[in-house]
Enzyme design. Structure first.
Site, PDB file in Angstrom:
ATOM      1  N   SER A   1     121.446  68.938  89.782  1.00  0.00           N
ATOM      2  CA  SER A   1     120.901  70.263  89.490  1.00  0.00           C
ATOM      3  C   SER A   1     119.416  70.144  89.188  1.00  0.00           C
ATOM      4  O   SER A   1     118.939  69.104  88.709  1.00  0.00           O
ATOM      5  CB  SER A   1     121.618  70.880  88.286  1.00  0.00           C
ATOM      6  OG  SER A   1     120.963  72.057  87.847  1.00  0.00           O
TER       7      SER A   1
ATOM      8  N   TYR B   1     124.919  70.837  79.857  1.00  0.00           N
ATOM      9  CA  TYR B   1     124.893  70.807  81.322  1.00  0.00           C
ATOM     10  C   TYR B   1     123.664  70.030  81.806  1.00  0.00           C
ATOM     11  O   TYR B   1     123.761  69.174  82.693  1.00  0.00           O
ATOM     12  CB  TYR B   1     124.860  72.242  81.844  1.00  0.00           C
ATOM     13  CG  TYR B   1     124.757  72.385  83.338  1.00  0.00           C
ATOM     14  CD1 TYR B   1     125.887  72.324  84.137  1.00  0.00           C
ATOM     15  CD2 TYR B   1     123.520  72.603  83.953  1.00  0.00           C
ATOM     16  CE1 TYR B   1     125.795  72.462  85.519  1.00  0.00           C
ATOM     17  CE2 TYR B   1     123.426  72.752  85.330  1.00  0.00           C
ATOM     18  CZ  TYR B   1     124.563  72.682  86.107  1.00  0.00           C
ATOM     19  OH  TYR B   1     124.455  72.821  87.468  1.00  0.00           O
TER      20      TYR B   1
END
Length: 296
Positions: free
Chosen positions: A146, A159
């Site tokens: 990501s 995350y």
């Protein structure tokens, strides 16, 4: 046919980027093992591929479970004779989707996020690499990381940390597995991600990005790049296709930003966009402390 005769396993491919990648890879000639933790989702995507004349099989699998990842590789080999690409794509967001402060988070949530987003990559890659090494077959290990692994997303601290761990594993795997002809890379999406990521696991698979779900005005977006069409899930899948194909055969250890729209070209200091050559840069909207630095 950029993936002709290649066998690809993709975790978390019942929806979102994994589904888009499965459909794209199959259209480019790959035989695809679709896997997902939500019952029925993998089967639906595999049927889409079969209906379009492609080759696919479906597996219910949880990336947190070692035996499931071993079984995923075994099924790929039993069905199509080998495995050439393992794309560890499965991932989960923060509970509350960015609304929970880190100080109020739980260790259980931290452990679960890392179990899926980081350990899930490790288990999938390890299972595939063991088979490739044992059978002297070069191959590709691919992960969905990501943009958060480079620039922290507000409200997504766990995350962010889990995706940074993936980038570290990419570098380590490239270093260790290179001698076997195995290369390891990751794509790090910014925009063009599936809206299903923010929805419950039993929600309808929409097949659209966040940006597609609202009116698109390129002049009111954070990204510097201005295009008439919003970022699509396919924009990220295209990078995955490149990294899984022979076109990237000498790339390894890379975690690449995809569909960022130029955001990673920016500095952390935002200067006025109408700054001209004749304009006094020590005046206007520049903060006093920055103006003092410029004048030194």
């Amino acid at each position: 046919m950029r993936m002709k005769d290649k066998v690809v396993a993709i975790t978390g491919s019942g929806s979102g980027l994994g589904r888009e990648g499965a459909l794209l890879f199959a259209s480019e000639g790959a035989s695809v093992i679709v896997s997902d933790v939500v019952p029925g989702r993998a089967q639906a995507v595999a049927q889409e591929i079969l209906d379009q004349g492609g080759a696919a099989s479906a597996v219910d699998a949880d990336v947190r479970v070692e035996a499931d990842m071993d079984a995923l590789v075994s099924i790929a080999v039993e069905t199509f004779g080998r495995i050439d690409v393992m794309w560890a794509n499965a991932g989960i967001p923060e509970p509350g989707f960015g609304m929970q402060p880190l100080a109020e988070s739980s260790l259980a949530d931290w452990n679960n996020i890392f179990a899926v987003n980081s350990t899930g990559v490790y288990l999938a890659w390890r299972s595939a690499a063991r088979w490739m090494i044992a059978h002297s077959r070069p191959g590709t290990l691919l992960a969905t990381s990501s943009a958060a692994s480079y620039n922290a997303y507000p409200g997504f601290p766990m995350y962010t940390a889990s995706k940074a761990a993936v980038n570290g594993l990419v570098r380590a795997a490239a270093l260790e597995f290179g001698k076997f002809g195995i290369h390891a890379n990751a794509l790090c999406p910014t925009h063009g991600m599936s809206v299903n990521f923010a929805l419950p696991s039993d929600a309808e698979v929409l097949g659209k990005s966040y940006e597609e779900m609202q009116p698109w005005d390129p002049d009111h977006r954070a990204m510097p790049l201005r295009l008439d069409q919003p970022p699509l899930i396919r924009d990220n899948a295209n990078l995955a296709l490149f990294l899984a194909s022979d076109e990237s055969r000498y790339m390894s250890g890379q975690s690449i930003q995809s569909a960022d729209g130029g955001q990673f070209a920016r500095t952390s200091i935002i200067f006025p966009t109408d700054l001209g050559q004749d304009q006094d840069i020590t005046s206007g909207s520049i903060p006093d402390e920055l103006r003092d630095q410029i004048n030194r």
